[in-house]
Enzyme design. Sequence first.
Site, PDB file in Angstrom:
ATOM      1  N   HIS A 180      -8.724  26.162   8.340  1.00  0.00           N
ATOM      2  CA  HIS A 180      -9.089  26.372   6.940  1.00  0.00           C
ATOM      3  C   HIS A 180      -7.921  26.947   6.133  1.00  0.00           C
ATOM      4  O   HIS A 180      -7.659  26.528   5.021  1.00  0.00           O
ATOM      5  CB  HIS A 180     -10.286  27.326   6.895  1.00  0.00           C
ATOM      6  CG  HIS A 180     -10.908  27.458   5.549  1.00  0.00           C
ATOM      7  ND1 HIS A 180     -11.894  26.604   5.113  1.00  0.00           N
ATOM      8  CD2 HIS A 180     -10.686  28.334   4.546  1.00  0.00           C
ATOM      9  CE1 HIS A 180     -12.252  26.962   3.899  1.00  0.00           C
ATOM     10  NE2 HIS A 180     -11.535  27.998   3.526  1.00  0.00           N
ATOM     11  N   HIS A 218     -17.398  23.600   0.318  1.00  0.00           N
ATOM     12  CA  HIS A 218     -18.173  24.679   0.946  1.00  0.00           C
ATOM     13  C   HIS A 218     -19.249  24.043   1.817  1.00  0.00           C
ATOM     14  O   HIS A 218     -20.431  24.361   1.710  1.00  0.00           O
ATOM     15  CB  HIS A 218     -18.750  25.623  -0.097  1.00  0.00           C
ATOM     16  CG  HIS A 218     -18.469  27.058   0.180  1.00  0.00           C
ATOM     17  ND1 HIS A 218     -19.336  28.073  -0.109  1.00  0.00           N
ATOM     18  CD2 HIS A 218     -17.388  27.651   0.764  1.00  0.00           C
ATOM     19  CE1 HIS A 218     -18.804  29.226   0.253  1.00  0.00           C
ATOM     20  NE2 HIS A 218     -17.638  28.988   0.783  1.00  0.00           N
TER      21      HIS A 218
END
Lengths: 738, 80, 80, 234
Positions: free
Chosen positions: A52, A98
């Site tokens: 990430h 998300h």
Amino acid sequence: MAKERPNEPSVTPKVVREHGLNEQEYDLILDIMRRAPNLLELGIFSVMWSEHCSYKSSKKWLKTLPTKGPQVIKGPGENAGVIDIGEGLAAIFKMESHNHPSFIEPYQGAATGVGGILRDVFTMGARPVANLNALRFGSPDHPKTRHLVAGVVAGIGGYGNCVGVPTVGGEVNFDSSYNGNILVNAMTVGIAPADRIFYSAAAGVGKPVVYVGSKTGRDGIHGATMASAEFDEDSDEKRPTVQVGDPFTEKLLIEACLELMATDAIVGIQDMGAAGLTSSSFEMASKGGSGVELELDKVPCREDGMTPYEMMLSESQERMLMVLQPGKEDLARGIFEKWDLDFAVIGHLTDSGRMVLKMHGEVVGDLPIDPLAEASPEYDRPWQPTPPLDDVDPAGFTPSVAPAEALKRLMATPDLCSKRWVWEQYDHMVMADTVARPGGDAAVVRIHGSNRGLAMASDCTPRYCKADPARGGAQAVAESWRNLTAVGARPLAVTDNMNFGNPERPEIMGQFVGCIAGMKAACEALDYPVVSGNVSLYNETNGQAILPTPVIGGVGLIDDLDRIAGAAFAAADETIVLIGETKGHLGASLYLRDIEGASESAPPPVDLAVERRNGDFVRGRIHAGAVTACHDLSDGGLAVALAEMALAGGCGADIAEAAAAVDNPPLPAWLFGEDQARYLVTTKTADALLAAAGEAAVPARVLGRTGGESLILAAGMAISLAELRAGHEGWLPGYMDR
Amino acid sequence: MKARVHVTLKNGVLDPQGKAIEHALVSLGFDGIDDVRQGKVIEFSLTESDPAKARANVEAMCEKLLANTVIENYAIELDA
Amino acid sequence: MKARVHVTLKNGVLDPQGKAIEHALVSLGFDGIDDVRQGKVIEFSLTESDPAKARANVEAMCEKLLANTVIENYAIELDA
Amino acid sequence: MKAAVIVFPGSNCDRDVQVALEQAMGRHATGGEPLMVWHKDRYFDKVDLIVLPGGFSYGDYLRCGAMAANSPVMKEVVARAAKGVAVLGICNGFQMLTETGLLPGALMRNADLRFVCRDVTIKVETGQNLFTANYAQGDAIRVPVAHHDGNYFADDDELAGLEDRDQIAFRYCAPDGAVTPEANPNGSQRNIAGVYNETKTVLGLMPHPERLADPKLGGIDGRPFFDGLVEALS
Ligand SMILES: Nc1ncnc2c1ncn2[C@@H]1O[C@H](COP(=O)(O)OP(=O)(O)O)[C@@H](O)[C@H]1O
Ligand SMILES: [Mg+2]
């Protein structure tokens, strides 16, 4: 040196693995630290090196994307991309995913996704002026889908509506490949004075490091590492890492930051996103080439007894980190207190090149900044090209239903139906500058106090990307460019959100590589550079990967709001003209998938030169005031575009004459083929338009005329608008209320 | 019988509502208050008369709908 | 001490949330339920130790902020 | 005329109504611009109109408008309303006005529990007062709504009283002016979209006239609302 803290688990191989670090990575840590890290330090490595934050699997390929151009003020690498929109202004925008949090807790996951992307944009000095959201859900009949749609949409609205930024566009698709991994990609566009952009780099020994916003709680600890881990049955165990958003505090934070940014107090500023305090302080120090020392006991905490580990890894929302000019603390504090926000000086910059973390005066963590940043792993993962699929010969198949029936059904499919149910839950008009609302090709938002505007849209056709990643990647960029062009905008630049499966599988990595190659080609050919983006990998559950989904968020400029076009038929008795060549490409079309139930085939080729030529022509005609409506052709082809224009305008059309003249390709392929680079326009001056097209060597032909209460596709083949509308508007509300 | 379900946020989960209420109460001059948390109560009547069955039923309702067990706890009260 | 305030809608005030929950429960296959109502609970701790004073305080909070007496009733629970 | 727009933490239509008023003042001889008042300022200049804008004051936590209704500046607003100063509450502002008791009733969660943002048509129920000077009674005008809690509630006696005293300002209606259940976007009793106090100097409404007062935004049915106010108060 930092000693281990009493009653804190010591760093065992198991603990290392739980932090998502493999052996090679741990060895690298030992080299860098020249000793064993304590738990806090290990945690910091793990989040900094998570997929990430480190982009370790994608970096190599992202670097190949074009990121430059005269319009680009700041490309990838900052919180968001910055482009010049003239008159001393800049547009700042980015898209971010998300996905995992939204699957686990749809409302809060989606809401905090919006909050996060807003912060990325106002961190740089922009007032957010619009949000978009690209959503992908599982099959409508999957038991979880309805609940996920309801929660995600409510969450996006709940957050965006409260902060008062209009949500003006996006997309919603359904496909069983997303059953276990939905996609929630949120995009924010902001506007700032071009000479007052704020960056994260911070240098200057002794300058105060300031924490503002909400207090730190035990939220989302390891959220960043979770966002990079493949799902499995026990994902439920990961649930407590979900965070709750506080849009009210975000709104105050926007106003307070913009107020402070009007002064000269800020050296550098960075939002606390994934990996919160860790990555924000690292970013600022490493970009500024300095060191940083934090006194963690000064961090405003929501709960008692929080450990340094928890403070550094917490992902509590609505927090920012800034480095101020010495002596400006009180000015800044005054502003944040006016807005009832926490403000604390928690440390200062050093020249040590290290991050030193203290608690009650004792050093609890001490890491070298550059080595950690530079040594962050970069993988050249093995990849396998996706084998090409066969084309479909338009002449070679016999349709199972009459075109009129097919159109009626297509307009009421989950992917093509109206998404009104979604965007009516979003305040898309607040700020009173929304010139073109959701429902058209691109939203148009006026640049406040001017007669200029920004156009924006998000696009991707995952089934194309699955069938042929390179074509799919190019098509996503081309469709984005086309959607902006169709409203009369000059496309300027894009942000991307690369959603893929597990990159450790060569076929998935091959999809990624292919999509990037296609995007690269298209961005170059269209002078449409990538200025920001986000990568979300490991979107698979038990080996079932999502369709490759590289979402493109495009932004374009409109110099004169009196020279734009909408997709709605403006009036009856106008001539409908089709721009672009129609070969009747049925491969990978919605028609084949949803009506004929045919298996996968090759998607339409994308000729970028033609794309550009046709688009530039259409835009020119819009600016010349020669067209009264314009809509690009995408999913469902000619027939669907025609139907969308008719429904939007509440005015029918008759194309029977043109249809009668069609023999090759056969009618169904002509109506539903998804050849690229095409537009439908209406005009009062057809002859002039056709002449201009001739001069520009752009294929253009008269299709028919607007008018009436129905769509006449061919002799004896009419569908009433009422019937079309019922299906088109009815599917989603009907599905959700079931 | 009557069922009453209390739904509260798990410890450690941010409660923006509670935070805002606390702030408002303080600015209204009410002092000496702390840890304000807001929860929900859902009340309804049940035809099911067997307490055990009723409780099992209501638990199922909580798990499925009434509580968001990702961030919320629930407590069940029944009275005939 | 701890204070707990229950805020419920007055009878005769329609309750959209309650209605929606009832509808959802039924469509989830839970039957034999009726009159679903949703209320709020606000919990907090008080430094005030005198029960009478505390109650008076909390009542004032309810009247001023915690409940909208046009549509809501409130009930106060205190425990030391 | 002088106007003040009160800005609360979480207000987000303050600029929108400021612009609409400024343009209306510009179209009228008086000119000038509204005064923006921060909610912590207990006192502000003498004005002829006070506007409570839309948004999510204090996040609309607890109850929409409840905390704003208790904010320092509100005492002053209530006092001036009592003296007859015109007060306009739009959306969140309407919710504040019911919470302060300046207007009767309450605004509850929309019947379908969903936030709703779209154009609606509302019927002007009482023409020829301060707020509707430039509309005729019975006019059906198109304006957007954007709210989660616009479901107007008052008990039957209250409603009867409102009807008798002609305090219902606007009702949701079909484009042809017919007041139908289908035209009701939030479940409001009797399709009520806006109400007055007894003297018709205080108005609260859920729809946003300021959002359709500019042709670029797709309509100007909201324009006469502000023009009428400016003329009436100048
Ligand atoms: N999630 C969403 N939020 C806001 N608007 C949406 C959303 N999904 C779809 N829309 C709007 O619906 C319209 C149709 O979407 P789409 O079919 O993806 O357009 P196109 O085919 O031109 O790319 C667009 O105006 C889009 O902005
Ligand atoms: Mg389009």
